[in-house]
Design a protein around this motif. Structure first.
Motif, PDB file in Angstrom:
ATOM      1  N   ARG A 503       0.814  -1.210   0.000  1.00  0.00           N
ATOM      2  CA  ARG A 503       0.000   0.000   0.000  1.00  0.00           C
ATOM      3  C   ARG A 503       0.850   1.262   0.000  1.00  0.00           C
ATOM      4  NH1 ARG A 503      -2.348  -0.680   4.454  1.00  0.00           N
ATOM      5  NH2 ARG A 503      -1.401   0.938   5.746  1.00  0.00           N
ATOM      6  N   THR A 504       1.902   1.291   0.848  1.00  0.00           N
ATOM      7  CA  THR A 504       2.697   2.508   0.971  1.00  0.00           C
ATOM      8  C   THR A 504       3.835   2.578  -0.035  1.00  0.00           C
ATOM      9  OG1 THR A 504       4.264   1.547   2.558  1.00  0.00           O
ATOM     10  CG2 THR A 504       2.225   2.499   3.438  1.00  0.00           C
ATOM     11  N   GLY A 505       4.287   1.409  -0.505  1.00  0.00           N
ATOM     12  CA  GLY A 505       5.410   1.389  -1.432  1.00  0.00           C
ATOM     13  C   GLY A 505       6.763   1.579  -0.775  1.00  0.00           C
ATOM     14  N   VAL A 506       6.824   1.577   0.570  1.00  0.00           N
ATOM     15  CA  VAL A 506       8.107   1.755   1.255  1.00  0.00           C
ATOM     16  C   VAL A 506       8.397   0.527   2.111  1.00  0.00           C
ATOM     17  CG1 VAL A 506       7.886   4.258   1.307  1.00  0.00           C
ATOM     18  CG2 VAL A 506       7.115   2.918   3.262  1.00  0.00           C
ATOM     19  N   SER A 507       9.666   0.342   2.385  1.00  0.00           N
ATOM     20  CA  SER A 507      10.119  -0.770   3.206  1.00  0.00           C
ATOM     21  C   SER A 507       9.493  -0.716   4.592  1.00  0.00           C
ATOM     22  CB  SER A 507      11.649  -0.717   3.322  1.00  0.00           C
ATOM     23  OG  SER A 507      12.100  -1.523   4.386  1.00  0.00           O
ATOM     24  N   LEU A 508       9.235  -1.895   5.161  1.00  0.00           N
ATOM     25  CA  LEU A 508       8.690  -1.959   6.510  1.00  0.00           C
ATOM     26  C   LEU A 508       9.730  -1.591   7.561  1.00  0.00           C
ATOM     27  CD1 LEU A 508       6.516  -5.204   6.277  1.00  0.00           C
ATOM     28  CD2 LEU A 508       5.924  -2.847   5.711  1.00  0.00           C
ATOM     29  N   LYS A 509      10.972  -1.407   7.138  1.00  0.00           N
ATOM     30  CA  LYS A 509      12.029  -0.991   8.058  1.00  0.00           C
ATOM     31  C   LYS A 509      12.027   0.523   8.271  1.00  0.00           C
ATOM     32  CE  LYS A 509      16.051  -3.001   7.436  1.00  0.00           C
ATOM     33  NZ  LYS A 509      17.259  -3.552   6.766  1.00  0.00           N
ATOM     34  N   ARG A 510      11.295   1.245   7.460  1.00  0.00           N
ATOM     35  CA  ARG A 510      11.272   2.696   7.579  1.00  0.00           C
ATOM     36  C   ARG A 510      10.609   3.116   8.877  1.00  0.00           C
ATOM     37  NH1 ARG A 510      11.495   5.295   2.550  1.00  0.00           N
ATOM     38  NH2 ARG A 510      11.354   7.263   3.706  1.00  0.00           N
ATOM     39  N   SER A 511      10.966   4.276   9.376  1.00  0.00           N
ATOM     40  CA  SER A 511      10.393   4.796  10.611  1.00  0.00           C
ATOM     41  C   SER A 511       8.911   5.092  10.410  1.00  0.00           C
ATOM     42  CB  SER A 511      11.114   6.073  11.033  1.00  0.00           C
ATOM     43  OG  SER A 511      10.857   7.109  10.090  1.00  0.00           O
ATOM     44  N   PHE A 512       8.181   5.218  11.520  1.00  0.00           N
ATOM     45  CA  PHE A 512       6.752   5.494  11.422  1.00  0.00           C
ATOM     46  C   PHE A 512       6.471   6.811  10.702  1.00  0.00           C
ATOM     47  CE2 PHE A 512       2.768   7.333  12.803  1.00  0.00           C
ATOM     48  CZ  PHE A 512       1.886   6.292  12.607  1.00  0.00           C
ATOM     49  N   PRO A 513       7.158   7.926  11.025  1.00  0.00           N
ATOM     50  CA  PRO A 513       6.882   9.177  10.287  1.00  0.00           C
ATOM     51  C   PRO A 513       7.088   9.027   8.786  1.00  0.00           C
ATOM     52  CG  PRO A 513       8.136   9.635  12.272  1.00  0.00           C
ATOM     53  CD  PRO A 513       8.118   8.151  12.117  1.00  0.00           C
ATOM     54  N   ALA A 514       8.153   8.321   8.399  1.00  0.00           N
ATOM     55  CA  ALA A 514       8.413   8.141   6.971  1.00  0.00           C
ATOM     56  C   ALA A 514       7.320   7.305   6.319  1.00  0.00           C
ATOM     57  CB  ALA A 514       9.775   7.483   6.771  1.00  0.00           C
ATOM     58  N   ALA A 515       6.894   6.261   6.994  1.00  0.00           N
ATOM     59  CA  ALA A 515       5.835   5.410   6.442  1.00  0.00           C
ATOM     60  C   ALA A 515       4.511   6.171   6.363  1.00  0.00           C
ATOM     61  CB  ALA A 515       5.679   4.163   7.295  1.00  0.00           C
ATOM     62  N   PHE A 516       4.232   6.996   7.382  1.00  0.00           N
ATOM     63  CA  PHE A 516       2.990   7.775   7.398  1.00  0.00           C
ATOM     64  C   PHE A 516       2.953   8.745   6.220  1.00  0.00           C
ATOM     65  CE2 PHE A 516       0.772  11.678   8.662  1.00  0.00           C
ATOM     66  CZ  PHE A 516      -0.493  11.177   8.906  1.00  0.00           C
ATOM     67  N   LEU A 517       4.034   9.481   6.034  1.00  0.00           N
ATOM     68  CA  LEU A 517       4.094  10.429   4.931  1.00  0.00           C
ATOM     69  C   LEU A 517       4.009   9.708   3.581  1.00  0.00           C
ATOM     70  CD1 LEU A 517       6.851  12.897   6.200  1.00  0.00           C
ATOM     71  CD2 LEU A 517       4.402  13.367   5.953  1.00  0.00           C
ATOM     72  N   SER A 518       4.737   8.619   3.463  1.00  0.00           N
ATOM     73  CA  SER A 518       4.742   7.887   2.207  1.00  0.00           C
ATOM     74  C   SER A 518       3.369   7.322   1.889  1.00  0.00           C
ATOM     75  CB  SER A 518       5.773   6.760   2.260  1.00  0.00           C
ATOM     76  OG  SER A 518       5.748   6.013   1.066  1.00  0.00           O
ATOM     77  N   ARG A 519       2.668   6.810   2.901  1.00  0.00           N
ATOM     78  CA  ARG A 519       1.335   6.257   2.664  1.00  0.00           C
ATOM     79  C   ARG A 519       0.411   7.314   2.082  1.00  0.00           C
ATOM     80  NH1 ARG A 519       0.485   4.470   7.356  1.00  0.00           N
ATOM     81  NH2 ARG A 519      -0.817   6.098   8.259  1.00  0.00           N
ATOM     82  N   ASN A 520       0.451   8.524   2.628  1.00  0.00           N
ATOM     83  CA  ASN A 520      -0.438   9.577   2.151  1.00  0.00           C
ATOM     84  C   ASN A 520      -0.008  10.125   0.796  1.00  0.00           C
ATOM     85  OD1 ASN A 520      -2.572  10.285   4.338  1.00  0.00           O
ATOM     86  ND2 ASN A 520      -0.689   9.987   5.504  1.00  0.00           N
ATOM     87  N   ILE A 521       1.295  10.272   0.610  1.00  0.00           N
ATOM     88  CA  ILE A 521       1.779  10.755  -0.685  1.00  0.00           C
ATOM     89  C   ILE A 521       1.481   9.737  -1.782  1.00  0.00           C
ATOM     90  CG2 ILE A 521       3.854  11.322  -1.994  1.00  0.00           C
ATOM     91  CD1 ILE A 521       4.997  12.505   0.609  1.00  0.00           C
ATOM     92  N   THR A 522       1.746   8.466  -1.476  1.00  0.00           N
ATOM     93  CA  THR A 522       1.476   7.414  -2.457  1.00  0.00           C
ATOM     94  C   THR A 522      -0.014   7.337  -2.774  1.00  0.00           C
ATOM     95  OG1 THR A 522       3.376   6.135  -1.681  1.00  0.00           O
ATOM     96  CG2 THR A 522       1.701   4.953  -2.939  1.00  0.00           C
ATOM     97  N   GLY A 523      -0.851   7.439  -1.737  1.00  0.00           N
ATOM     98  CA  GLY A 523      -2.281   7.403  -1.959  1.00  0.00           C
ATOM     99  C   GLY A 523      -2.749   8.552  -2.841  1.00  0.00           C
ATOM    100  N   PHE A 524      -2.216   9.760  -2.580  1.00  0.00           N
ATOM    101  CA  PHE A 524      -2.556  10.915  -3.409  1.00  0.00           C
ATOM    102  C   PHE A 524      -2.107  10.689  -4.851  1.00  0.00           C
ATOM    103  CE2 PHE A 524      -1.156  14.829  -5.448  1.00  0.00           C
ATOM    104  CZ  PHE A 524      -2.291  15.621  -5.374  1.00  0.00           C
ATOM    105  N   TYR A 525      -0.897  10.211  -5.026  1.00  0.00           N
ATOM    106  CA  TYR A 525      -0.344  10.017  -6.372  1.00  0.00           C
ATOM    107  C   TYR A 525      -1.180   9.005  -7.160  1.00  0.00           C
ATOM    108  CZ  TYR A 525       2.948   8.885 -10.101  1.00  0.00           C
ATOM    109  OH  TYR A 525       3.530   8.677 -11.312  1.00  0.00           O
ATOM    110  N   ARG A 526      -1.505   7.898  -6.512  1.00  0.00           N
ATOM    111  CA  ARG A 526      -2.250   6.852  -7.219  1.00  0.00           C
ATOM    112  C   ARG A 526      -3.685   7.276  -7.513  1.00  0.00           C
ATOM    113  NH1 ARG A 526       0.006   1.753  -3.566  1.00  0.00           N
ATOM    114  NH2 ARG A 526       2.042   1.579  -4.601  1.00  0.00           N
ATOM    115  N   LYS A 527      -4.255   8.102  -6.629  1.00  0.00           N
ATOM    116  CA  LYS A 527      -5.649   8.508  -6.827  1.00  0.00           C
ATOM    117  C   LYS A 527      -5.772   9.598  -7.870  1.00  0.00           C
ATOM    118  CE  LYS A 527      -9.661  10.372  -4.343  1.00  0.00           C
ATOM    119  NZ  LYS A 527     -10.203  10.788  -3.015  1.00  0.00           N
ATOM    120  N   HIS A 528      -4.836  10.571  -7.880  1.00  0.00           N
ATOM    121  CA  HIS A 528      -5.039  11.764  -8.694  1.00  0.00           C
ATOM    122  C   HIS A 528      -4.099  11.875  -9.892  1.00  0.00           C
ATOM    123  CE1 HIS A 528      -7.888  13.528  -5.850  1.00  0.00           C
ATOM    124  NE2 HIS A 528      -7.079  13.176  -4.871  1.00  0.00           N
ATOM    125  N   LEU A 529      -2.973  11.205  -9.845  1.00  0.00           N
ATOM    126  CA  LEU A 529      -1.994  11.415 -10.909  1.00  0.00           C
ATOM    127  C   LEU A 529      -1.823  10.197 -11.798  1.00  0.00           C
ATOM    128  CD1 LEU A 529       0.697  13.437  -8.904  1.00  0.00           C
ATOM    129  CD2 LEU A 529      -1.093  14.306 -10.425  1.00  0.00           C
TER     130      LEU A 529
END
Length: 647
Positions: A503-529
């Protein structure tokens, strides 16, 4: 249907009720009959040797439906010895040592029946979450019980009817809370409880030996990571045996991936999807990295229509027919493995599943869920949170507002305890934390794990006592702003943690803030772009289809509604014309997929025809002697009255 059924008293177990315990032809069957008890148990052969087990020179008989893992609490836990069929013998040994109190520290997923023939008493025992449920109803001078509430309506002394309030809960919310069902006078035995029935007069007593209480400890995050790693690795070392083949249900996320990492032998990793989606590819990559076989169970064009004809029989008014995701693939699964394991409920325990979080609207862009809890401070707050996801049910003539139905089934006692739908919690906080799966039947997709248990012995490691007890001690900020499962996975298998989340496209080793940001950015990209296209409009990059779109492109729903028009017409609170309009409005762009899936499940449940009086057997029974039928009398077995029943 792997399970149990029986009658207590002078009645006999009808074949039509007993037949509900059979799902496959390869199940082991155990029958027992005397003047007071008529019982049938069906189980997977690998889980049983011979039952019942006799104790006290035959005066006491013991049955186990399910699997017992061990006994004890923190620091003093002992795994069950013997092979996978040793649960009943093990419980018999513990009973001889400790009496009925042995269940207080028993770990496993099971239901137990103890019959004391000398004292003419029968005791039911449910595990902590009632993963193996027992439902009951009074029938004339007898008590009937079964592992599926629909089975009880096949008893000739039951006049089945729906409880319209609880049916409203199911249609709108995909579940009936607590131990209630949508059937009048049919209730589930409470979770984590012993219920003893006097077979002379049917007087009952019950003791609740455990309730989930949230008691967080001030410990560092690393402590909980280390403990989860230790518990999972120890658990699988205890659980697995070299002479059995194991299968996992592997997604592209972390919950099933940590099971894949912790299990201590090669497995077959099953993934269910419409096509080789992004999530399927990630799951395949995980299986390859773990050195395990990957098996894509690819749905076919008529999958939904076929599932609709089979799985509603499994329903206990928790979940939709299609949430028995793997049922249509049971032959392929059972040919390959002996035991199934999943990562279900990891999100409920460790990812803040029950907690309400704040959502920020970004207008046409979408919404962002913030990792900040919105506190539930009153019953009204709780009810509002539970009904917020509900849509109207246009085809159902509701007598009362849904929020009023839910609210009227919750009582707050003077000492702060809360009773919701017949189940007691120590506090409102505990209701919030555990009311969605204590008991398991309150979960919105309980049909999923219960359908797995029909195919093969099935284990849910995240509902093991040791994991639940760890969760109860973990501070809430670690649920919302850290990820203990990802951290534990990295400790067990850095290679699997390195693979990105689908869903997020990032490694599960990434920190929570990085995963949180990536999840939302990836979701925006896939939905709108730009997002990877799917072969069909209803295909997704998840393991299940887009239900809303599937209803629009496939006729299975309207076909089922029209084929069941006679059922809709026979039930005064349902409207066949409104059901067709609801479907038509959904096809035209409205959003009714939730209430349509609930309706489809209800219409294809065998019990619905019986309630409507339109099936052939029920019609014959009514014409022969309607006045002589005794009907169902409200049963008080296991009733969790306020303030009573604690051990």
């Amino acid at each position: 249907m792997v399970g149990i059924a029986g009658v207590l008293g002078d009645g006999r177990l009808p074949d039509d009720v007993a037949s509900w315990t059979q799902w496959r032809d390869d199940e082991a069957s155990f029958e027992y009959v005397d003047d007071y008890v008529d019982l049938e148990l069906r189980a997977h052969p690998v889980q049983v040797d011979d039952q019942p087990v006799a104790l006290d020179d035959g005066d006491v008989l013991l049955w186990v439906w399910g699997d017992v893992f061990g006994h004890g609490t923190r620091g003093e836990y002992t795994p069950r010895p013997g092979g996978p069929d040793a649960s009943a013998d093990y419980c018999a040994t513990l009973y001889e040592r400790h009496g009925l109190e042995f269940v207080e520290e028993l770990n496993g997923h099971y239901a137990i029946v103890l019959y004391d023939r000398a004292d003419r008493e029968l005791t039911f025992v449910t595990d902590r979450f009632a993963t193996h449920p027992i439902y009951h109803a009074s029938v004339g001078g007898s008590v009937a019980f079964a592992s599926n509430p629909q089975a009880l309506t096949a008893h000739p002394d039951v006049s089945p009817a729906f409880d319209e309030d609880y049916l409203h809960e199911y249609l709108a919310l995909r579940r009936v809370f607590g131990r209630e069902t949508a059937l009048e006078d049919v209730r589930e035995l409470p979770p984590a409880t012993t219920v003893t029935v006097d077979l002379d007069d049917f007087a009952t007593s019950h003791e609740t030996y455990w309730r989930p209480t949230y008691e967080p400890e001030d410990r560092p995050f690393s402590y909980f990571v280390d403990r989860l790693v230790d518990v999972l690795c120890t658990m699988f070392a205890d659980w697995t045996t070299d002479d059995l083949a194991y299968g996992t249900l592997l997604s592209g996320g972390s919950d099933s991936r940590i099971v894949q990492a912790a299990i201590d032998q090669s497995v077959v990793a099953f993934h269910n999807a419409d096509w080789m989606s992004r999530e399927a590819r990630i799951a395949n990559r995980v299986a390859d990295s773990a050195g395990d076989e990957f098996c894509l169970l690819e749905r076919y064009d008529d999958h939904e229509a076929r599932t609709l004809t089979t799985t509603p029989r499994l329903s206990s008014f928790s979940g939709w027919f299609d949430q028995a995701y793997f049922a249509e693939f049971q032959d392929e699964i059972t040919d390959r493995v002996d035991v199934l394991v999943s990562g279900l409920f990891a999100d409920m325990l460790f990812d803040g599943g029950p907690l309400q979080t704040r959502t920020v609207s970004l207008g046409s862009v979408g919404t962002v869920d913030l990792p900040v809890e919105t506190p539930i401070e009153s019953v009204d707050d709780y009810v509002d949170a539970k009904v917020s996801s509900a849509t109207e049910v246009p085809y159902f003539d509701a007598n009362r507002d849904l929020a009023d139905v839910v609210r009227d089934n919750i009582q707050v006692l003077e000492d702060g305890r809360v009773v919701s739908h017949g189940v007691e919690y120590a506090s409102l906080e505990d209701l919030v934390m555990y009311g969605d799966y204590y008991p398991l039947g309150a979960d919105t997709e309980a049909i999923f794990p219960r359908s797995l248990g029909q195919m093969r012995p099935y284990r849910t490691p995240f509902l093991d006592n040791r994991v639940v007890d760890l969760h109860r001690r973990m501070p809430q900020q670690f649920f919302l702003r850290r990820n203990v499962v990802n951290a534990a996975l990295e400790s067990i298998s850095p290679a699997l943690a390195e693979i990105p989340h689908s869903r997020t496209g990032v490694s599960l080793k990434r920190s929570f803030p990085a995963a949180f940001l990536s999840r939302n950015i990836t979701g925006f990209y896939r939905k709108h772009l730009d997002d990877e296209p799917t072969p069909q409009p209803h295909f997704t990059h998840k393991p299940w289809p887009d239900r809303s779109e599937l209803l629009r492109v496939s006729p299975f729903a309207i076909d089922a509604i029209r084929e069941n028009e006679h059922v809709l017409d026979a039930l005064p609170f349902l409207d066949a014309d409104a059901a067709e309009r609801t479907y038509a409005e959904h096809v035209d762009g409205a959003e009714y997929h939730q209430v349509l899936y609930s309706l489809l499940t209800l219409l294809e449940m065998p019990v619905t025809e019986r309630v409507a009086g339109v099936d052939e057997d029920a019609a014959n029974d009514d014409s022969e002697d309607d006045s002589g039928r005794r009907g169902v009398v409200a049963s008080s077995i296991g009733r969790d009255e306020p303030g009573g029943g604690d051990a």
